[in-house]
Every structure is written in structure tokens, then in C-alpha cells.
Design an enzyme around this catalytic site. Structure first.
Site, PDB file in Angstrom:
ATOM      1  N   ARG A  11      37.972  54.220  49.528  1.00 26.71           N
ATOM      2  CA  ARG A  11      37.665  54.191  50.964  1.00 26.71           C
ATOM      3  C   ARG A  11      38.688  55.078  51.690  1.00 26.71           C
ATOM      4  O   ARG A  11      39.740  54.595  52.147  1.00 26.71           O
ATOM      5  CB  ARG A  11      37.716  52.756  51.490  1.00 26.71           C
ATOM      6  CG  ARG A  11      36.677  51.828  50.875  1.00 26.71           C
ATOM      7  CD  ARG A  11      36.612  50.484  51.582  1.00 26.71           C
ATOM      8  NE  ARG A  11      37.845  49.731  51.437  1.00 26.71           N
ATOM      9  CZ  ARG A  11      38.117  48.921  50.415  1.00 26.71           C
ATOM     10  NH1 ARG A  11      37.238  48.772  49.431  1.00 26.71           N
ATOM     11  NH2 ARG A  11      39.256  48.273  50.364  1.00 26.71           N
ATOM     12  N   CYS A  43      49.880  43.112  34.339  1.00 29.49           N
ATOM     13  CA  CYS A  43      49.961  41.655  34.260  1.00 29.49           C
ATOM     14  C   CYS A  43      48.697  41.156  33.572  1.00 29.49           C
ATOM     15  O   CYS A  43      47.658  41.818  33.603  1.00 29.49           O
ATOM     16  CB  CYS A  43      50.126  41.027  35.638  1.00 29.49           C
ATOM     17  SG  CYS A  43      48.777  41.356  36.793  1.00 29.49           S
ATOM     18  N   CYS A  79      43.252  41.088  30.838  1.00 31.46           N
ATOM     19  CA  CYS A  79      43.345  42.359  31.557  1.00 31.46           C
ATOM     20  C   CYS A  79      43.947  43.477  30.718  1.00 31.46           C
ATOM     21  O   CYS A  79      43.811  44.650  31.082  1.00 31.46           O
ATOM     22  CB  CYS A  79      44.184  42.187  32.815  1.00 31.46           C
ATOM     23  SG  CYS A  79      43.550  40.935  33.941  1.00 31.46           S
TER      24      CYS A  79
END
Length: 428
Positions: A237, A413, A90
Site C-alpha cells: 500500500r 519468530c 513460521c
């Protein structure tokens, strides 16, 4: 002796495009090229004058081997500009920045294009091992009779696909998916489900507010070959609310868990870049730096607790720079999961955690909610894993500039039990 300054000159990114159940309109290299072209066009130097192109990418396509080189050539950097790819799960986009900083500090480079890209919707669907073995047998068959015999040994189970993305989001050492490690943290710090859902709703609200107020100027509009265009992160959203999210079933620990699709990062396609330069390059090209990469630090911990990596990396970074948590004006903690971000915030305030896990005398302190992920995060923006590390570092600088603040930390992380953190200074 202090290291030479690494200057941030400019940056850009694509809109982050939510996966829609099928491959998206762009490959990873397409995304990177699309937002790098306008970035380079507004610079006073030519692409051929770059010393390096460094790209973080976790799973480039099969026709994108050393994707950085593919991108550099497509950008017109020429045959003489080296390009290389880095991978730290990541944090691959942050690793690209770190690799650039090291080369700049050592004097090996003066001008670097560093970033990350990922087209997660293009993650491959693979054959399973029995099918691969059977195909090998079939290809070795020479006569028609051998081929007929091979076909008699095929079984229905051979056609069960292997979803590469699902494999990539699972830690093979501890045997847990990333979502299950988030459940570990939720349980450890007793984080209520409604707190997680509320955090997720606020991520969408903050991103929508940023879009409405023009805070995301780093986004470059991108076009496909049919003339369609994308100019904003499409996973937002605005109508999300906690009541709706409360109805979603847990995904990773059924039926008792609390981590759901609604309070987790989205599967997304996107790319992000930063132009980094030494003082020599700044003077040579008369560049106008907007910030400085002050330091980057990496840390490691139990893979089953990987979501706490930002706490470990940030604590070490603060200590190294002789700073207190209160000295940091704004924070970007990548929102892999709402529960994971809330666990990091809780751990920073915990005397017990900071003493037992970090070896500190007391808690790091409180990260103010109004200074954390102020324009939303991966829950609403999306998390194309190769690009997120670059996105949060560059966007953090924009937040500092907008608020006339000096220091910020962007941190993630990392699957496998690591954390990365970068200290950014606004110099405008």
C-alpha cells in the site's frame, strides 16, 4: 573441524498474493511448481539429477499429502528423486534449508531443491466436534427409521464452523493467539503505538521503492489456467500513512491493545525456493555459486514471548560463529508484527535482557534501522508461513550482492516459542 560448505546456486519465488476473503487462484503446490519451473529451466542439470526436494509447509491441502512429493513429480523430477515435507510453523521454509544443509554436509546429498509454500487463503473451514459426532451417527444408521431419528437430534450449534487458520494462529499451550503474544512484547518493552504504525508505513514504502527500482528480481511471473498473471506482491500500500493506521482498532486486545491489522503481517499465498549444492556438485555441473549458508541455529523460549525468538537464535548463532553483531552487514527479521520486530531490536540493545535472558555479559548491540528489512517485510510483502523462511534467506543474499556486503542474518519468530536464524555469506 569445519563442515563442508553449502553453496547457494540460485533461487526464486512467486509474487506473494494477499488473501481477499476467499480461496486464491492457486493451491500451495501450484505456487511451488509455478516458480520452480523457470528456476530449474535455467540450471545446467536436469530435474532428475536432484538428490532431494525438501518443502516447508504448515497446512497443505487435503489432496497435497507430503506436498513435497506432489511438487517434485509435477516438476518432472522423476520417480527416483526423494521428496519430503517439513513443518516448523513460521520457519518451515528455513527448516527446509536446514534439512538440506545437514544432508549436504553429511554427504547424503549433493544437489537439493529446498523451499517452502503456503496457500493460507485455502486454509480449510471445518465442522465442529458435535457435528462430526452427529455425522458419524448418521453414517452408522442403517435403516430409514434410524436415519430419521438421527435427524431429530441435529441442533443449530452443529453448524458453527471451525476456522482452521484461526486455530493455527493460536498457541494451545499458553492459550494465546500470536497477536496476543505481540501485545505482551509491546507492553514489556513499552513500545508506543505510533512507533509501530510508523514502522508499518515504512515497510510499505520500502517494498514500493524496491518494486519501482527492480530490486525483486527473484520474483517469477505466475499464470493461472485462464491466462491471468501476477508479477508483484499485491499487498503493498504505497499510500499508507501513520494517520490512517492510527484510526484502526486493536484486533487482539480490545479495546486497550495496540496491535492492529495495519501493523501486522498479512495473510498471504506464496512460495519460495533455493537451489543448494555441495562443492562436488558445483564442480560436476560447473555451477556458479552466489552465496554460502554459513550456519543455522534454533532457539526456544516461553511461548507467550515467542516474538523474541530471533534475538535468542541470532545471539547463539553469533556466539557459535565467533562474530559480533556489528559484523553483520544486513538483517532480515520477519515482520510478524511491527511491535515484535521493534521489541527484538530493543532487546538486542538491552543489557538487562541480554544478561538475564541470554546469559551474556552485555547487550548484543544495535541493529541499524537502515540495515534492517531494507526492501520491506511481511507487513507489506505478506507472510505465507511455510514460505517466509526461504524468502527472507534468499532475498537477504540479493541485498548483500546489491550492496557489495559480505554477511547477513535472516531470522524469524516461531509460534510455540522458538526462533530460527541463518547466517548467509555473499561470495560474489
Amino acid at each position: 573441524m569445519s563442515q563442508p560448505a553449502v553453496y547457494i546456486i540460485d533461487g526464486s519465488r512467486t509474487p506473494f498474493l494477499k488473501a481477499q476473503g476467499r480461496p486464491g487462484p492457486f493451491q500451495a503446490s501450484d505456487l511451488a511448481v509455478a516458480c520452480a519451473k523457470p528456476l530449474l529451466l535455467r540450471q545446467p542439470f536436469d530435474p532428475e539429477e536432484l538428490d532431494d526436494v525438501i518443502v516447508g509447509s504448515v497446512s497443505p491441502g487435503p489432496d497435497e499429502a507430503n506436498i513435497a512429493r506432489v511438487i517434485a513429480l509435477r516438476l518432472g523430477c522423476g520417480h527416483q528423486v526423494p521428496a519430503w515435507t517439513v513443518q516448523r510453523n513460521c520457519a518451515s521454509g528455513m527448516q527446509a534449508i536446514d534439512s538440506a544443509c545437514k544432508n549436504l554436509a553429511l554427504g547424503n546429498s549433493e544437489l537439493v531443491l529446498a523451499g517452502g509454500t503456503e496457500a493460507m487463503s485455502h486454509s480449510p473451514v471445518l465442522y465442529n466436534r458435535p457435528m462430526v459426532n452427529w455425522l458419524g451417527e448418521l453414517y452408522r444408521s442403517r435403516s430409514a427409521w434410524q436415519k430419521v431419528k438421527a435427524f431429530t437430534r441435529i441442533r443449530p450449534g452443529f453448524f458453527v464452523p471451525v476456522i482452521a487458520l484461526k486455530k493455527g494462529l493460536r498457541d494451545p499451550v499458553v492459550g494465546l493467539s500470536m497477536g496476543q503474544t505481540a501485545e505482551n512484547l509491546v507492553h514489556r518493552f513499552r513500545i508506543p503505538r505510533d512507533h509501530m504504525d510508523h514502522y508499518a508505513v515504512q515497510s510499505h514504502q520500502r517494498l514500493h521503492h524496491a518494486q519501482e527500482n527492480g530490486y525483486l528480481e527473484e520474483i517469477e511471473t505466475i499464470f493461472d489456467n485462464e491466462g491471468r498473471f501476477w508479477d508483484h506482491d499485491n499487498g503493498v500500500r504505497p499510500d499508507s500513512d501513520a494517520q490512517k493506521l492510527a484510526k484502526l482498532a486493536p484486533v487482539f486486545d480490545r479495546p486497550y491493545g495496540t496491535v492492529t491489522a495495519g501493523n501486522s503481517a498479512q495473510i498471504t499465498d506464496g512460495a519460495a525456493w533455493m537451489v543448494l549444492a555441495s562443492e562436488t556438485a558445483v564442480k560436476r555441473y560447473n555451477l556458479s555459486p552466489v552465496g554460502i549458508i554459513k550456519a543455522i541455529h534454533w532457539a526456544a523460549l516461553d511461548p507467550a514471548q515467542m516474538g523474541l525468538g530471533p534475538v535468542h537464535a541470532s545471539a547463539a548463532l553469533l556466539s557459535e560463529q565467533q562474530l559480533e553483531l556489528a559484523d553483520i552487514d544486513y538483517w532480515e527479521i520477519n515482520e510478524a508484527f511491527a511491535g515484535q520486530v521493534l521489541a527484538c531490536v530493543t532487546a538486542c540493545q538491552s543489557d538487562d535482557y541480554c544478561k538475564s535472558e541470554l546469559g551474556l555479559d552485555k547487550a548484543l548491540g544495535e541493529i541499524p534501522h537502515e540495515r534492517l528489512n531494507v526492501d520491506g517485510g511481511a507487513i507489506s510483502v505478506g507472510h505465507p508461513v511455510g514460505a517466509s523462511g526461504t524468502r527472507i534467506a534468499h532475498h537477504l543474499l540479493n541485498v548483500l550482492q546489491r550492496n557489495h556486503a559480505r554477511f547477513g542474518i535472516a531470522t524469524l519468530c516461531i509460534g510455540g516459542g522458538q526462533g530460527g536464524a541463518v547466517l548467509v555469506e555473499n561470495i560474489q
